[in-house]
Scaffold this motif. Structure first.
Motif, short mmCIF file in Angstrom:
data_model
loop_
_atom_site.label_atom_id
_atom_site.label_comp_id
_atom_site.label_asym_id
_atom_site.label_seq_id
_atom_site.Cartn_x
_atom_site.Cartn_y
_atom_site.Cartn_z
N PHE A 164 0.82 -1.21 0.00
CA PHE A 164 0.00 0.00 0.00
C PHE A 164 0.86 1.27 0.00
CE2 PHE A 164 -3.69 -2.41 2.23
CZ PHE A 164 -4.07 -2.93 1.00
N THR A 165 2.02 1.19 0.64
CA THR A 165 2.95 2.33 0.63
C THR A 165 3.45 2.58 -0.79
OG1 THR A 165 3.68 1.89 2.91
CG2 THR A 165 5.10 3.26 1.55
N LEU A 167 -5.77 0.28 6.72
CA LEU A 167 -6.17 -0.57 5.59
C LEU A 167 -5.54 -1.96 5.70
CD1 LEU A 167 -6.03 1.81 2.48
CD2 LEU A 167 -8.04 0.58 3.34
N THR A 188 -12.02 0.22 -2.10
CA THR A 188 -12.12 -0.11 -0.68
C THR A 188 -13.54 0.06 -0.18
OG1 THR A 188 -11.59 2.16 0.01
CG2 THR A 188 -9.75 0.62 -0.21
N TYR A 231 -0.77 5.28 -1.29
CA TYR A 231 -1.95 5.61 -0.48
C TYR A 231 -1.57 6.59 0.63
CZ TYR A 231 -4.37 1.71 -2.76
OH TYR A 231 -4.93 0.87 -3.68
N ASP A 232 -2.58 7.27 1.18
CA ASP A 232 -2.38 8.21 2.26
C ASP A 232 -1.69 7.52 3.44
OD1 ASP A 232 -2.56 10.42 3.95
OD2 ASP A 232 -4.56 9.84 4.67
N HIS A 252 -9.58 -3.33 1.73
CA HIS A 252 -9.26 -3.24 0.30
C HIS A 252 -9.81 -4.48 -0.40
CE1 HIS A 252 -6.96 -2.96 -3.42
NE2 HIS A 252 -6.59 -1.74 -3.09
N VAL A 294 -12.97 7.04 3.94
CA VAL A 294 -11.63 6.78 3.41
C VAL A 294 -11.59 7.03 1.91
CG1 VAL A 294 -9.80 5.05 3.16
CG2 VAL A 294 -11.24 5.07 5.21
N ASP A 295 -10.66 7.87 1.46
CA ASP A 295 -10.56 8.24 0.05
C ASP A 295 -9.48 7.38 -0.64
OD1 ASP A 295 -10.93 9.49 -2.36
OD2 ASP A 295 -9.62 11.20 -1.87
N VAL A 296 -9.75 6.09 -0.74
CA VAL A 296 -8.84 5.16 -1.41
C VAL A 296 -9.67 4.30 -2.36
CG1 VAL A 296 -7.22 3.23 -1.11
CG2 VAL A 296 -7.25 5.10 0.56
N THR A 310 -3.61 6.31 6.56
CA THR A 310 -4.65 5.28 6.43
C THR A 310 -4.08 3.92 6.02
OG1 THR A 310 -5.08 5.80 4.10
CG2 THR A 310 -6.36 7.00 5.74
N ILE A 311 -2.79 3.89 5.65
CA ILE A 311 -2.17 2.64 5.17
C ILE A 311 -2.24 1.53 6.22
CG2 ILE A 311 0.03 1.55 4.58
CD1 ILE A 311 0.74 4.05 3.00
#
Length: 274
Positions: A36-37, A49, A218, A41-42, A223, A213-215, A45-46
């Motif tokens: 995720f990093t 998630l 998800t 992603y933010d 996820h 969450v803005d991903v 929030t990683i």
């Protein structure tokens, strides 16, 4: 490429789940954190998630693992019934607590926790009886009362949500502390992973949706693509891990388990402090 990565993570996590009764979270969380990093992603929030997705995949992994352990007579069902209500309630509440903790602090908390468990498990591995012939009734007589087991389940549930590891890292030491042979502790832990995973995943979905969450791809802090890829592969490899678990000695299992947790714990501390 992303799907391939998730499938590989699932294969490793499933094998670890069956072998150690940990639900595979000790593999899933750090690997998802890395993936995720890299996906950009933010940062805050990683970790959430990774924890939420880990618990969601453990629903599938624990079913496969507990079926394999149950065939070997490794699940202590009376103990499971005592622990399950506390595990489920505690894990849902723990998801809400985790949602209020920053990603950096979550990394440090998980890292310290895993190092502590690794130390306890490695030390306990020196004194665990080699025989796995204890019957369920014999093991049950040394355990605390039903109410104390229920309370212990609540504590394990809260911690499981915060650490995203299916509870095996706490359930296994809890049972072996009362002289439950390692194979039965692992099998029972695998069963306990199911109520933990269901309640934890629902909790991370619910509290994640509250935070909007803005991903992409998800639902809350879960996820979807990672869940599908990891769950589909881990279901099969968990059975392989469970078979291997019953071929090894309890002291060896404990030492392997502790080394795994030590490595992961060091990783999280390194990432959190650097």
């Amino acid at each position: 490429m992303e799907l391939l990565i998730f499938l590989i993570i699932g294969a490793l996590a499933g094998f670890a789940a069956g072998l150690f009764g940990v639900g595979g979270g000790t593999i899933i969380v750090p690997l998802l954190f890395i993936v995720f990093t890299q996906m950009g992603y933010d940062a805050d929030t990683i970790m959430h998630l990774a924890l939420g997705t880990s618990l969601a995949t453990i629903i599938v992994t624990s079913i496969s693992s507990l079926m394999a352990h149950n065939k070997k007579g490794g699940v202590m069902w009376p103990v499971f019934k005592n622990l399950a209500p506390g595990l489920a309630l505690g894990c849902f509440l723990g998801a809400g607590i985790a949602g209020q903790i920053s990603g950096l602090y979550l990394q440090l908390i998980v890292g310290v926790f895993l190092l502590w468990v690794a130390y306890r498990m490695f030390s306990a591995g020196k004194s665990q009886p080699a025989s796995s012939s204890h019957s369920v009734s014999d093991a049950d007589t040394v355990l605390p009362s039903k109410h104390n087991q229920l309370a212990a389940g609540g504590v394990i549930g809260v911690a499981s949500a915060i650490f995203g590891i299916g509870g095996g890292s706490l359930t296994v030491p809890y049972l072996t502390r009362y002289n439950v042979v390692m194979q039965k502790a692992v099998g029972t832990s695998a069963a306990c992973g199911l109520p933990i995973a269901i309640a934890g995943a629902l909790g991370f979905i619910f509290f994640g949706m509250q935070q909007q969450v803005d991903v992409p791809n998800t639902i809350g802090f879960v996820h979807i693509y990672a869940f599908l890829g990891i769950a589909s592969m881990s279901f099969f490899t968990a059975k392989v891990g469970a078979k291997v678990a019953h071929m090894l000695s309890p002291p060896l299992l404990k030492k392997c388990f502790s080394v795994l947790l030590f490595v992961v714990g060091i990783y999280f501390l390194y990432k959190g402090l650097v």
